[in-house]
Design a protein around this motif. Structure first.
Motif, PDB file in Angstrom:
ATOM      1  N   PHE A  32     -28.939  99.733  99.595  1.00  0.00           N
ATOM      2  CA  PHE A  32     -29.777  99.141  98.556  1.00  0.00           C
ATOM      3  C   PHE A  32     -29.996  97.655  98.833  1.00  0.00           C
ATOM      4  O   PHE A  32     -29.458  96.784  98.150  1.00  0.00           O
ATOM      5  CB  PHE A  32     -29.140  99.335  97.176  1.00  0.00           C
ATOM      6  CG  PHE A  32     -29.083 100.774  96.742  1.00  0.00           C
ATOM      7  CD1 PHE A  32     -30.007 101.698  97.198  1.00  0.00           C
ATOM      8  CD2 PHE A  32     -28.095 101.215  95.888  1.00  0.00           C
ATOM      9  CE1 PHE A  32     -29.968 103.027  96.792  1.00  0.00           C
ATOM     10  CE2 PHE A  32     -28.037 102.541  95.477  1.00  0.00           C
ATOM     11  CZ  PHE A  32     -28.971 103.443  95.934  1.00  0.00           C
ATOM     12  N   GLY A  33     -30.779  97.388  99.871  1.00  0.00           N
ATOM     13  CA  GLY A  33     -31.108  96.007 100.191  1.00  0.00           C
ATOM     14  C   GLY A  33     -30.543  95.583 101.529  1.00  0.00           C
ATOM     15  O   GLY A  33     -29.365  95.236 101.619  1.00  0.00           O
TER      16      GLY A  33
ATOM     17  N   LEU B 172     -41.812  96.832  94.100  1.00  0.00           N
ATOM     18  CA  LEU B 172     -40.839  97.620  93.348  1.00  0.00           C
ATOM     19  C   LEU B 172     -40.984  97.291  91.875  1.00  0.00           C
ATOM     20  O   LEU B 172     -40.729  96.157  91.454  1.00  0.00           O
ATOM     21  CB  LEU B 172     -39.410  97.319  93.815  1.00  0.00           C
ATOM     22  CG  LEU B 172     -38.294  98.109  93.127  1.00  0.00           C
ATOM     23  CD1 LEU B 172     -38.461  99.601  93.364  1.00  0.00           C
ATOM     24  CD2 LEU B 172     -36.925  97.659  93.619  1.00  0.00           C
TER      25      LEU B 172
ATOM     26  N   THR C  47     -44.453 100.722  91.961  1.00  0.00           N
ATOM     27  CA  THR C  47     -43.624 100.976  93.142  1.00  0.00           C
ATOM     28  C   THR C  47     -44.460 101.576  94.256  1.00  0.00           C
ATOM     29  O   THR C  47     -45.164 102.584  94.061  1.00  0.00           O
ATOM     30  CB  THR C  47     -42.461 101.921  92.786  1.00  0.00           C
ATOM     31  OG1 THR C  47     -41.672 101.310  91.761  1.00  0.00           O
ATOM     32  CG2 THR C  47     -41.599 102.195  93.994  1.00  0.00           C
TER      33      THR C  47
ATOM     34  N   PHE D 229     -33.462 100.277 101.789  1.00  0.00           N
ATOM     35  CA  PHE D 229     -34.452  99.339 101.278  1.00  0.00           C
ATOM     36  C   PHE D 229     -34.456  98.118 102.206  1.00  0.00           C
ATOM     37  O   PHE D 229     -33.499  97.339 102.207  1.00  0.00           O
ATOM     38  CB  PHE D 229     -34.133  98.919  99.846  1.00  0.00           C
ATOM     39  CG  PHE D 229     -34.381  99.992  98.823  1.00  0.00           C
ATOM     40  CD1 PHE D 229     -35.564 100.022  98.103  1.00  0.00           C
ATOM     41  CD2 PHE D 229     -33.435 100.974  98.576  1.00  0.00           C
ATOM     42  CE1 PHE D 229     -35.801 101.013  97.158  1.00  0.00           C
ATOM     43  CE2 PHE D 229     -33.652 101.966  97.637  1.00  0.00           C
ATOM     44  CZ  PHE D 229     -34.847 101.985  96.929  1.00  0.00           C
TER      45      PHE D 229
ATOM     46  N   CYS E  64     -33.259  96.454  93.719  1.00  0.00           N
ATOM     47  CA  CYS E  64     -32.973  97.636  94.545  1.00  0.00           C
ATOM     48  C   CYS E  64     -31.743  98.374  94.034  1.00  0.00           C
ATOM     49  O   CYS E  64     -31.724  99.607  93.996  1.00  0.00           O
ATOM     50  CB  CYS E  64     -32.778  97.225  95.999  1.00  0.00           C
ATOM     51  SG  CYS E  64     -34.265  96.621  96.819  1.00  0.00           S
TER      52      CYS E  64
ATOM     53  N   TYR F  36     -32.713 100.247  90.742  1.00  0.00           N
ATOM     54  CA  TYR F  36     -33.588 101.393  91.010  1.00  0.00           C
ATOM     55  C   TYR F  36     -32.820 102.498  91.738  1.00  0.00           C
ATOM     56  O   TYR F  36     -32.943 103.688  91.404  1.00  0.00           O
ATOM     57  CB  TYR F  36     -34.778 100.925  91.847  1.00  0.00           C
ATOM     58  CG  TYR F  36     -35.783 102.004  92.167  1.00  0.00           C
ATOM     59  CD1 TYR F  36     -36.756 102.367  91.257  1.00  0.00           C
ATOM     60  CD2 TYR F  36     -35.754 102.655  93.389  1.00  0.00           C
ATOM     61  CE1 TYR F  36     -37.685 103.352  91.549  1.00  0.00           C
ATOM     62  CE2 TYR F  36     -36.679 103.644  93.701  1.00  0.00           C
ATOM     63  CZ  TYR F  36     -37.631 103.983  92.772  1.00  0.00           C
ATOM     64  OH  TYR F  36     -38.542 104.965  93.071  1.00  0.00           O
TER      65      TYR F  36
END
Length: 533
Positions: A170-171, A198, A325, A337, A357, A360
């Motif tokens: 996530f990132g 996003l 998104t 992501f 991120c 989500y």
């Protein structure tokens, strides 16, 4: 090897004793020469046997390391016996010369232990689910840059993918994991720099999938999605202001999101939330406590409106969160992501992107687990990687609570987690003492702590959270030594701590391990491609 002959006084080597034992007539009548020859005899033949001192015949015998003395072949250093490794089925016939490895062999193979050379297998999911070695399927990874923190996590992600666990990143700011996720056939979602967007108000597939659930589970999933969206918007405002919104502003945001869900058809964006605040519906004015005065309501919501406008592409955070998104996250494969297009100079935007991120991604995982619990989809397990944690925590006061709320997942939900940062100083450099204590709790609650090379100044802070012996601390400090210059090759030698890690579980002794990459892993672990010639 020829066995030295037995000899007595006046025979063979005993001639060094001037034809007789010490105390007799010295050779050539010279005491100095006699002393010299007795010294040579002790040097080459060892201590003078008691029998020879008494004038009796002496039979010399070999010691544990061979014949002593000059020419006898005594071994001064005993070499370690050769070792081979194999399964219990293969080596059972070698009993009693076989010994257990002493390190866990359940999980992803990481490398060989630096003490004993045994193979170590380790990952938070396997150690929690199968080995029962930790109480929480999570790990906290610390280490100086360039020593392999991302490498050991990539090894775990790759191995867990083979066990059917989906790694999700996530990132990814560098990027460190994009090549691995692509090699696994996963999904790479690019954000930032005008290449992807996003929507933080997008619940993903929660709304559509919730309709398939029974009433109670549907309400729980929708309530979870609502709280995550509220937390994310408040977090973005915190990053923008560098301080959290007030209690009244959060109450207004909560009510505005509820009104938006009731009146809006489709997926709203932040501009729709701003419109609800500006329209001043009666329900919103009641929670704002404007006392029936619209002008008072405008004054109360002025700063909130300004912050929301700043999130719509007209402020420091750009337009990354202002549109729908661009690519929804898929639940049945590895996901990354990619936010590497955001420059390091844009620290606030990086922190905001990571927070968005995380929110989500965790929301999508929550939906997948709710569907699995209802028997509507197969049970899936995920390995969540949260890198560069320090960037988010330093972005604004109070973000530690936001991160804790976003990342707190039940261990029964089948989610393993790896949090990565450089040093304990990153966590304890926050302005507020309350935030520092909560940040230290991330390390305390982790199922295991993995330490790469760290400077000596880090040890007092680290040992307050993780008990370590002096030997373990010295080893971690040695790994942080800068690399030396290789004069033959004309370049820096690899750092002495490259690939070395100490794995700590509670108060148990640490296991030092060296991670060495296979040929197939080298390509997906090259994080310096831009420096390649």
């Amino acid at each position: 090897m020829t066995r030295p002959p037995a000899h007595g006084p006046g025979e063979g080597a005993a001639g060094l004793w001037e034809g007789g034992p010490p105390g007799g007539a010295p050779a050539f009548g010279n005491p100095a020469i006699a002393r010299q020859r007795r010294g040579l005899a002790r040097l080459f033949l060892g201590p003078i046997p008691q029998e020879q001192l008494e004038g009796k015949p002496v039979v010399r015998k070999p010691g544990l390391r061979g014949w002593p003395g000059w020419g006898g072949g005594s071994v001064g250093y005993v070499e370690a016996p050769p070792e081979w490794r194999g399964t219990s089925v293969q080596v059972c016939g070698l009993w009693p010369f076989a010994a257990g490895s002493g390190t866990p062999t359940i999980g992803v193979p990481l490398g060989r232990a630096l003490v004993g050379g045994a193979t170590l297998c380790c990952d938070p999911v396997s150690w929690f689910q199968r080995a029962k070695l930790i109480l929480n399927p999570s790990e906290f990874v610390l280490g100086k840059p360039g020593l392999g923190k991302s490498t050991i996590v990539r090894r775990q992600a790759l191995g867990l993918a083979g066990y059917g666990v989906h790694p999700v990143v996530f990132g990814d700011l560098k990027p460190d994991y994009v090549d691995l996720i692509r090699a696994l056939g996963g999904q790479v979602i690019t954000l930032g720099g005008g290449r992807g967007f996003l929507n933080v108000l997008d619940p993903g597939e929660v709304t559509t999938e919730a309709a398939r659930l029974p009433l109670a589970q549907r309400q729980a999933l929708l309530a979870d999605a609502h709280s995550r969206r509220l937390n994310t918007v408040a977090s973005l405002i915190t990053v923008l202001r560098r301080r959290p919104p007030t209690d009244r502003e959060e109450t207004i945001l909560n009510a505005a999101l509820a009104i938006l869900d009731e009146r809006f058809h489709g997926v709203p964006v932040l501009s729709d939330l701003l419109a609800v605040v500006q329209q001043a519906p009666e329900d919103l004015r009641n929670v704002a406590l404007d006392r029936g005065d619209l002008d008072r309501y405008r004054q109360i919501t002025e700063h909130l409106e300004s912050s929301l406008i700043g999130l719509l592409g007209r402020g420091r955070l750009g337009e990354t969160f202002s549109r729908h998104t661009s690519e929804p996250m898929q639940r049945d494969r590895p996901v990354c992501f990619d936010v590497s297009s955001i420059d390091d100079a844009e620290g606030q935007l990086q922190a905001a992107a990571l927070l968005a991120c995380w929110s989500y991604g965790f929301g999508t995982i929550a939906a997948a687990q709710a569907l699995a619990d209802a028997g509507l989809e197969p049970q899936r397990r995920y390995f969540v990687i949260l890198d560069e944690l320090w960037r988010v925590l330093r972005a604004g006061r109070g973000l530690v609570d936001r991160v804790d709320a976003l990342t707190r997942l039940n261990r029964q939900r089948g989610v393993g987690m790896a949090m990565i940062t450089h040093t304990m100083s990153d966590l304890l450099a926050l302005a507020e003492e309350e935030d520092r204590m909560k940040a230290r709790g991330f390390v305390e609650r982790a199922g295991m702590v993995i330490c790469g090379g760290l400077p000596a100044a880090e040890m007092p802070m680290l040992t307050k959270v993780v008990a370590m012996t002096d030997a373990e601390q010295d080893m971690i400090e040695d790994w942080s030594t800068p690399p030396s210059w290789d004069s033959e090759r004309g370049e820096e030698a690899p750092p002495p701590g490259l690939g070395n890690f100490m794995i700590k579980v509670g108060g148990r002794p640490g296991v030092p391990v060296h991670v060495e990459l296979t040929e197939d892993e080298l390509d997906v672990n090259d994080t310096n491609r831009r420096w390649a010639t």
